[in-house]
Write a protein that holds these residues in place. Structure first.
Motif, mmCIF file in Angstrom:
data_model
loop_
_atom_site.group_PDB
_atom_site.id
_atom_site.type_symbol
_atom_site.label_atom_id
_atom_site.label_comp_id
_atom_site.label_asym_id
_atom_site.label_seq_id
_atom_site.Cartn_x
_atom_site.Cartn_y
_atom_site.Cartn_z
ATOM 1 N N TRP A 143 0.830 -1.199 0.000
ATOM 2 C CA TRP A 143 0.000 0.000 0.000
ATOM 3 C C TRP A 143 0.870 1.255 0.000
ATOM 4 O O TRP A 143 1.717 1.419 0.857
ATOM 5 N N GLU A 144 0.652 2.125 -0.961
ATOM 6 C CA GLU A 144 1.312 3.431 -1.008
ATOM 7 C C GLU A 144 0.351 4.447 -0.408
ATOM 8 O O GLU A 144 -0.771 4.622 -0.896
ATOM 9 N N VAL A 145 0.772 5.101 0.670
ATOM 10 C CA VAL A 145 -0.081 6.056 1.368
ATOM 11 C C VAL A 145 0.045 7.420 0.696
ATOM 12 O O VAL A 145 1.123 8.008 0.676
ATOM 13 N N GLY A 146 -1.063 7.897 0.149
ATOM 14 C CA GLY A 146 -1.076 9.196 -0.509
ATOM 15 C C GLY A 146 -1.382 10.330 0.439
ATOM 16 O O GLY A 146 -0.924 11.448 0.247
ATOM 17 N N SER A 147 -2.162 10.028 1.483
ATOM 18 C CA SER A 147 -2.454 11.057 2.484
ATOM 19 C C SER A 147 -2.895 10.418 3.794
ATOM 20 O O SER A 147 -3.485 9.340 3.815
ATOM 21 N N LEU A 148 -2.568 11.110 4.865
ATOM 22 C CA LEU A 148 -2.999 10.748 6.211
ATOM 23 C C LEU A 148 -3.158 12.067 6.947
ATOM 24 O O LEU A 148 -2.208 12.855 7.012
ATOM 25 N N GLN A 149 -4.357 12.322 7.456
ATOM 26 C CA GLN A 149 -4.600 13.586 8.144
ATOM 27 C C GLN A 149 -5.775 13.450 9.080
ATOM 28 O O GLN A 149 -6.532 12.494 8.985
#
Length: 150
Positions: free
Chosen positions: A80-86
């Motif tokens: 899994w490539e994480v594009g955003s976490l907020q």
């Protein structure tokens, strides 16, 4: 996990292979005494993604009865490539959303970050405390925890 604190209280986390993303963020929030704040940025990769999202589209715009479960949980192993976490932090508790992509299966998932999401190569996360307001979450309509001042 490594953390670095800036002069104005921001915290940068570097997560390493095998670290658990949510659990590491919670530990950093505790370690740095962050009560109210936000996760401004999060990128990286995971070998295991665990999320939940609100389902039950058929019941909208009316929400289901209180006893009905509207959350769907997904736990998948992949690259899994994480594009955003907020997300927001209130009472020292994070409420985080993540978007991740599995290129091999051409599959993208988004939802609330859950425990046991495991870092593959690395994750870099920036947390910013907010001064001057103390927030908490209290259940309101349909027992959904909403932000409120303490």
């Amino acid at each position: 996990m490594r953390t670095f604190e800036g002069d104005t209280g921001e915290v940068v986390l570097q997560l390493e292979p095998g670290d658990k993303a949510l659990e590491s963020i919670e530990a950093a929030i505790d370690e740095h005494g962050i009560d109210t704040g936000y996760v401004a940025s999060g990128i990286g990769s995971l070998t295991q993604l665990h999320i939940h999202y609100v389902s039950g589209y058929d019941s909208f715009p009316d929400f289901p009865d209180e006893d009905e479960e509207i959350d769907e949980y997904v736990k998948e192993e992949a690259a899994w490539e994480v594009g955003s976490l907020q997300g927001a932090i209130a009472d020292g508790e994070p409420h985080l959303h993540i978007t991740a992509f599995d290129a091999e299966r051409e599959k993208m998932l988004a939802g609330h970050l859950e425990p046991d999401s495991i870092v593959h190569a690395l994750m870099e996360i920036v947390i910013q405390p907010i001064e001057g307001v103390e927030l908490t979450r209290r259940p309101e309509q349909m027992d959904i925890p909403m932000l409120q001042e303490r």
